[in-house]
Design a protein around this motif. Structure first.
Motif, PDB file in Angstrom:
ATOM      1  N   LEU A  47     -76.471  16.790  64.831  1.00 20.59           N
ATOM      2  CA  LEU A  47     -75.625  15.907  65.630  1.00 20.59           C
ATOM      3  C   LEU A  47     -76.014  16.034  67.095  1.00 20.59           C
ATOM      4  O   LEU A  47     -75.927  17.126  67.673  1.00 20.59           O
ATOM      5  N   ALA A  48     -76.459  14.940  67.684  1.00 21.15           N
ATOM      6  CA  ALA A  48     -76.768  14.938  69.118  1.00 21.15           C
ATOM      7  C   ALA A  48     -75.451  14.843  69.874  1.00 21.15           C
ATOM      8  O   ALA A  48     -74.665  13.923  69.670  1.00 21.15           O
ATOM      9  N   ILE A  49     -75.184  15.839  70.728  1.00 19.77           N
ATOM     10  CA  ILE A  49     -73.938  15.837  71.480  1.00 19.77           C
ATOM     11  C   ILE A  49     -74.151  15.563  72.964  1.00 19.77           C
ATOM     12  O   ILE A  49     -73.193  15.312  73.691  1.00 19.77           O
ATOM     13  N   ALA A  50     -75.399  15.592  73.382  1.00 19.96           N
ATOM     14  CA  ALA A  50     -75.780  15.268  74.759  1.00 19.96           C
ATOM     15  C   ALA A  50     -77.294  15.103  74.759  1.00 19.96           C
ATOM     16  O   ALA A  50     -77.965  15.538  73.822  1.00 19.96           O
ATOM     17  N   PRO A  51     -77.851  14.487  75.796  1.00 22.26           N
ATOM     18  CA  PRO A  51     -79.313  14.391  75.846  1.00 22.26           C
ATOM     19  C   PRO A  51     -79.948  15.786  75.771  1.00 22.26           C
ATOM     20  O   PRO A  51     -79.613  16.673  76.558  1.00 22.26           O
ATOM     21  N   GLY A  52     -80.788  15.989  74.773  1.00 23.76           N
ATOM     22  CA  GLY A  52     -81.478  17.258  74.613  1.00 23.76           C
ATOM     23  C   GLY A  52     -80.638  18.377  74.029  1.00 23.76           C
ATOM     24  O   GLY A  52     -81.055  19.533  74.046  1.00 23.76           O
ATOM     25  N   VAL A  53     -79.457  18.055  73.480  1.00 21.30           N
ATOM     26  CA  VAL A  53     -78.582  19.079  72.898  1.00 21.30           C
ATOM     27  C   VAL A  53     -78.101  18.600  71.535  1.00 21.30           C
ATOM     28  O   VAL A  53     -77.581  17.493  71.411  1.00 21.30           O
ATOM     29  N   VAL A  54     -78.296  19.452  70.510  1.00 22.40           N
ATOM     30  CA  VAL A  54     -77.847  19.103  69.163  1.00 22.40           C
ATOM     31  C   VAL A  54     -77.066  20.256  68.546  1.00 22.40           C
ATOM     32  O   VAL A  54     -77.190  21.401  68.961  1.00 22.40           O
ATOM     33  N   MET A  55     -76.252  19.909  67.540  1.00 20.10           N
ATOM     34  CA  MET A  55     -75.594  20.909  66.694  1.00 20.10           C
ATOM     35  C   MET A  55     -76.286  20.866  65.342  1.00 20.10           C
ATOM     36  O   MET A  55     -76.574  19.777  64.838  1.00 20.10           O
ATOM     37  N   ALA A  56     -76.536  22.051  64.769  1.00 19.03           N
ATOM     38  CA  ALA A  56     -77.236  22.121  63.486  1.00 19.03           C
ATOM     39  C   ALA A  56     -76.777  23.366  62.738  1.00 19.03           C
ATOM     40  O   ALA A  56     -76.287  24.324  63.334  1.00 19.03           O
ATOM     41  N   TYR A  57     -76.974  23.350  61.421  1.00 19.56           N
ATOM     42  CA  TYR A  57     -76.653  24.528  60.624  1.00 19.56           C
ATOM     43  C   TYR A  57     -77.566  25.687  60.993  1.00 19.56           C
ATOM     44  O   TYR A  57     -78.779  25.523  61.136  1.00 19.56           O
ATOM     45  N   ASN A  58     -76.989  26.880  61.086  1.00 16.79           N
ATOM     46  CA  ASN A  58     -77.765  28.065  61.458  1.00 16.79           C
ATOM     47  C   ASN A  58     -78.742  28.499  60.366  1.00 16.79           C
ATOM     48  O   ASN A  58     -79.690  29.213  60.625  1.00 16.79           O
ATOM     49  N   ARG A  59     -78.552  28.046  59.137  1.00 16.03           N
ATOM     50  CA  ARG A  59     -79.417  28.469  58.032  1.00 16.03           C
ATOM     51  C   ARG A  59     -80.806  27.830  58.070  1.00 16.03           C
ATOM     52  O   ARG A  59     -81.692  28.239  57.336  1.00 16.03           O
ATOM     53  N   ASN A  60     -81.010  26.844  58.925  1.00 19.18           N
ATOM     54  CA  ASN A  60     -82.297  26.146  59.019  1.00 19.18           C
ATOM     55  C   ASN A  60     -83.106  26.701  60.192  1.00 19.18           C
ATOM     56  O   ASN A  60     -83.379  26.015  61.169  1.00 19.18           O
ATOM     57  N   GLU A  61     -83.498  27.947  60.063  1.00 22.92           N
ATOM     58  CA  GLU A  61     -84.139  28.671  61.156  1.00 22.92           C
ATOM     59  C   GLU A  61     -85.442  28.026  61.623  1.00 22.92           C
ATOM     60  O   GLU A  61     -85.702  27.949  62.826  1.00 22.92           O
ATOM     61  N   ILE A  62     -86.280  27.598  60.698  1.00 27.45           N
ATOM     62  CA  ILE A  62     -87.579  27.042  61.077  1.00 27.45           C
ATOM     63  C   ILE A  62     -87.390  25.726  61.830  1.00 27.45           C
ATOM     64  O   ILE A  62     -87.973  25.516  62.900  1.00 27.45           O
ATOM     65  N   THR A  63     -86.570  24.848  61.287  1.00 30.43           N
ATOM     66  CA  THR A  63     -86.332  23.559  61.943  1.00 30.43           C
ATOM     67  C   THR A  63     -85.676  23.770  63.299  1.00 30.43           C
ATOM     68  O   THR A  63     -86.072  23.140  64.295  1.00 30.43           O
ATOM     69  N   ASN A  64     -84.692  24.653  63.388  1.00 30.20           N
ATOM     70  CA  ASN A  64     -84.019  24.903  64.664  1.00 30.20           C
ATOM     71  C   ASN A  64     -84.990  25.461  65.702  1.00 30.20           C
ATOM     72  O   ASN A  64     -84.955  25.062  66.872  1.00 30.20           O
ATOM     73  N   ASN A  65     -85.867  26.364  65.287  1.00 25.67           N
ATOM     74  CA  ASN A  65     -86.871  26.892  66.223  1.00 25.67           C
ATOM     75  C   ASN A  65     -87.864  25.808  66.634  1.00 25.67           C
ATOM     76  O   ASN A  65     -88.310  25.781  67.781  1.00 25.67           O
ATOM     77  N   THR A  66     -88.215  24.922  65.702  1.00 27.60           N
ATOM     78  CA  THR A  66     -89.116  23.814  66.038  1.00 27.60           C
ATOM     79  C   THR A  66     -88.465  22.911  67.083  1.00 27.60           C
ATOM     80  O   THR A  66     -89.115  22.491  68.051  1.00 27.60           O
ATOM     81  N   LEU A  67     -87.183  22.626  66.905  1.00 24.97           N
ATOM     82  CA  LEU A  67     -86.462  21.823  67.897  1.00 24.97           C
ATOM     83  C   LEU A  67     -86.477  22.523  69.262  1.00 24.97           C
ATOM     84  O   LEU A  67     -86.748  21.890  70.289  1.00 24.97           O
ATOM     85  N   ARG A  68     -86.190  23.820  69.265  1.00 26.46           N
ATOM     86  CA  ARG A  68     -86.204  24.578  70.528  1.00 26.46           C
ATOM     87  C   ARG A  68     -87.583  24.548  71.184  1.00 26.46           C
ATOM     88  O   ARG A  68     -87.695  24.433  72.405  1.00 26.46           O
ATOM     89  N   ASN A  69     -88.623  24.659  70.376  1.00 28.04           N
ATOM     90  CA  ASN A  69     -89.989  24.613  70.911  1.00 28.04           C
ATOM     91  C   ASN A  69     -90.318  23.264  71.533  1.00 28.04           C
ATOM     92  O   ASN A  69     -91.272  23.158  72.304  1.00 28.04           O
ATOM     93  N   HIS A  70     -89.550  22.242  71.198  1.00 32.91           N
ATOM     94  CA  HIS A  70     -89.717  20.921  71.799  1.00 32.91           C
ATOM     95  C   HIS A  70     -88.723  20.694  72.946  1.00 32.91           C
ATOM     96  O   HIS A  70     -88.517  19.564  73.393  1.00 32.91           O
TER      97      HIS A  70
END
Length: 101
Positions: A47-70
């Protein structure tokens, strides 16, 4: 053929949003097996809650880290209550009114 479809989609988004560049970020960091596993855990249901900020499930570590790397800030949530409704942060939210960017 996959690359062509991705290039066409990125091109359409870029033109529709009047942007110089669009970067598609894949679930699981682009790894086919990890991406499939994390998609089962709603990794693409952010869920995009602001430009460049999202909420996501913590169990998706690889995807969340990929998002952070971007350069995207990821607010991780447990989500044990959301999964009861068979949805994720995006699917289980109400529409928001926002100011234009």
């Amino acid at each position: 053929m996959k690359v062509k479809v991705e290039e066409d989609f990125a091109k359409v988004l870029k033109e529709a949003l009047n942007l110089d560049k669009v970067t598609l970020i894949e679930s699981g960091g682009g790894d086919e097996i990890r991406g499939a596993r994390e998609q089962w855990n709603d990794s693409t249901n952010t869920l995009a809650i602001a430009p460049g900020v999202v909420m996501a499930y913590n169990r998706n570590e690889i995807t969340n880290n990929t998002l952070r790397n971007h350069g995207i800030k990821v607010i991780e949530i447990e989500g044990s209550e959301l999964v009861r409704g068979r949805g994720g942060p995006r699917c289980m939210s109400m529409p928001l009114n926002r100011d234009d960017i």
